[in-house]
Design an enzyme around this catalytic site. Structure first.
Site, short mmCIF file in Angstrom:
data_model
loop_
_atom_site.label_atom_id
_atom_site.label_comp_id
_atom_site.label_asym_id
_atom_site.label_seq_id
_atom_site.Cartn_x
_atom_site.Cartn_y
_atom_site.Cartn_z
CD GLU A 270 -2.87 -1.01 -0.06
OE1 GLU A 270 -3.46 0.05 -0.29
OE2 GLU A 270 -2.94 -2.00 -0.80
CD1 TRP A 273 -1.07 -0.70 -4.05
CD2 TRP A 273 -1.55 0.54 -5.85
NE1 TRP A 273 -1.65 -1.51 -5.00
CE2 TRP A 273 -1.95 -0.79 -6.11
CE3 TRP A 273 -1.75 1.51 -6.84
CZ2 TRP A 273 -2.54 -1.18 -7.32
CZ3 TRP A 273 -2.34 1.13 -8.05
CH2 TRP A 273 -2.73 -0.20 -8.27
CD1 TRP A 301 -17.84 10.72 -16.85
CD2 TRP A 301 -18.60 8.67 -16.43
NE1 TRP A 301 -16.77 9.87 -16.87
CE2 TRP A 301 -17.20 8.60 -16.61
CE3 TRP A 301 -19.31 7.49 -16.15
CZ2 TRP A 301 -16.49 7.41 -16.54
CZ3 TRP A 301 -18.60 6.30 -16.07
CH2 TRP A 301 -17.21 6.26 -16.25
CG ASN A 336 -8.26 1.41 0.62
OD1 ASN A 336 -8.21 2.43 -0.04
ND2 ASN A 336 -7.88 0.24 0.14
CD1 TRP A 354 -14.09 9.66 -14.24
CD2 TRP A 354 -12.72 10.78 -12.88
NE1 TRP A 354 -13.15 10.27 -15.04
CE2 TRP A 354 -12.28 10.97 -14.23
CE3 TRP A 354 -12.00 11.40 -11.87
CZ2 TRP A 354 -11.17 11.74 -14.56
CZ3 TRP A 354 -10.89 12.17 -12.19
CH2 TRP A 354 -10.49 12.33 -13.53
CD1 TRP A 377 -11.92 9.57 -5.87
CD2 TRP A 377 -13.76 8.96 -6.98
NE1 TRP A 377 -12.96 9.62 -4.99
CE2 TRP A 377 -14.11 9.25 -5.64
CE3 TRP A 377 -14.76 8.55 -7.85
CZ2 TRP A 377 -15.42 9.15 -5.17
CZ3 TRP A 377 -16.06 8.45 -7.39
CH2 TRP A 377 -16.39 8.74 -6.07
#
Length: 457
Positions: A270, A273, A301, A336, A354, A377
């Protein structure tokens, strides 16, 4: 002795602070933090984060004062005014050099280039460092020298670099022989859940130490929102009260220096990341202009304000989504696993852009961090680096049943459903909803999923 000005930004710590360390080695140090209030509003950052920053600054000042280093806390409206204040301080304090740690979003980069150019023209030495990433930017490239677009090969390459160049946090500066003098204090405090997020560097270090006692259970417990299975260190990383380098080094020490245990740890992944999303931002500055990483991704969207409002308020009629959003609104933080659930629900099932969700998270999260928030996102919307494939759409019901099987988390955050049994609480009947005063679902999951796949495929 020559004076050096250290400009604090997202690095509110004395330990492992390259700018502070190197400034202290070259002269008498004076420190400043300048909050650009309207600029932060333009960047949609949460008041809770501002509150944590301010209180952490007061504690940072105490730590610096023990070293006879002053810290001036100032405010202005925009980045341009920061530049002007820096120039004034250098002149007023008779400093001959500026030291700071880099920030990577485009507005910050442009500001820093302007500061460097203007001060350079005045004969002032500008010293820039990388204090935000464990490995310096651009160290991790593929064999062709290009940046990675996918996380797993990036992580493998990151590990190979780390093996040849182990990271070691920088120590605190020596105590200097100088008078602190009067320190400027301009108040920009905000309310936040200090009971959940005690401010300051020491609180961050203590939280990491406490988490390391249970870090080996992180893999099995990190997806269960009803238990304290995560580190909850993200707000401190976001403001720089602790560095990712310190976290990785502490984990390595926990394993007595055994690198293979470090590399196999899920929390380590993590942290990498976080490094990956920062490198993606550095390589793709257009991301700060609301552009998708994957320009070929379909963006279909629709304008669905009613769904967006229900989502923000935790009134979607899907208990696990509503529990997640209420946790965010009440605490300034969200688990998370639930961030992924909430994002995919809004974006893919409600087809809300988003960018709207990304902005709301930034406006609300105490750990709001542009690179990580944007990366998350875009991952969920299948527009980002190493994004989820377009057909990956998390089911709110199955996610709820899998990760909150007893309904403990839902009962805590959606108390009107607390008396339902562990089966009904994930998807109450119409009668149960009416009795509890809980809304009907704002979408039909199966139909919404089918529509999303048709449009995104």
């Amino acid at each position: 002795m020559s004076k050096k000005l250290v400009w604090f930004r997202q690095d509110l710590r004395v330990k492992d602070n390259p700018a502070l360390h190197h400034a202290a080695k070259s002269g008498e140090v004076i420190c400043v933090y300048i909050e650009a209030k309207k600029q932060r509003e333009q960047h949609h950052e949460a008041r809770a984060k501002v509150g944590l920053i301010y209180d952490s600054l007061l504690l940072l000042r105490e730590d610096l004062n023990k070293l006879n280093i002053p810290l001036h806390i100032m405010t202005c409206d925009y980045f341009d005014e920061q530049r002007a204040l820096i120039k004034e301080l250098i002149k007023d304090k008779d400093a001959d050099a500026l030291f700071f740690n880099n920030e990577y979003p485009i507005n910050e980069l442009e500001r820093d280039r302007g500061v460097e150019k203007e001060l350079g023209a005045d004969g002032i030495d500008v010293n820039r460092f990388h204090g935000d990433m464990a490995l310096e930017p651009n160290q991790v490239k593929n064999k062709q020298g290009d940046p990675y677009r996918v996380f797993t090969p990036y992580k493998k390459a990151w590990i190979e670099v780390h093996k040849t160049a182990p990271i070691e946090p920088i120590s605190i500066p020596d105590k200097q022989n100088a008078n602190i003098g009067e320190q400027i204090t301009e108040d920009f405090s905000q309310d936040y859940r200090q009971d959940l997020w005690p401010p300051g560097e020491q609180a961050a270090l203590e939280r990491v130490d406490k988490f390391l006692d249970k870090v080996d259970q992180y893999k099995s417990k990190r997806d269960i929102p009803s238990v304290a299975g995560t580190s909850c260190i993200s707000p401190y990383l976001a403001i720089g009260a602790i560095s990712s380098k310190q976290c990785i080094h502490a984990l390595l020490n926990h394993y007595d220096g055994e690198e293979q245990k470090l590399y196999g740890n899920t929390w380590f992944s993590e942290l990498v990341w976080r490094e990956f999303y920062r490198q993606v931002l550095i390589d793709n500055p257009q991301l700060t202009k609301h552009k998708p990483f994957n320009t070929d991704a379909k963006e279909v969207w629709v304008d669905n304000q009613e769904a967006f409002d229900a989502w923000k308020e935790g009134k979607t009629g899907f208990p696990i989504i509503d529990a997640a959003m209420r946790q965010l609104n009440q605490t300034g933080w969200m688990h998370n696993r639930l961030r992924m659930n909430a994002a995919m629900f809004l974006n893919k099932l409600c087809l809300v852009d988003w960018r709207s969700g990304e902005r709301y998270f930034m406006e609300t999260l105490i750990d709001g961090d542009f690179a990580s928030n944007n990366g998350g996102w875009q991952w969920c919307s299948s527009t980002g680096a190493d994004g989820a494939p377009y057909f990956r759409i998390m089911s709110p019901l199955s996610q709820s049943q899998r990760f909150d099987p007893e309904g403990e988390f839902i009962r805590k955050l959606v108390p009107e459903l607390k008396d339902l049994d562990k089966k009904s609480i994930h998807n109450p009947s119409s009668e149960q909803r009416q009795e509890a005063g809980y809304p009907e679902p704002i979408i039909d999951y199966k139909e919404s999923r089918k529509r999303a796949l048709e449009l995104l495929g």
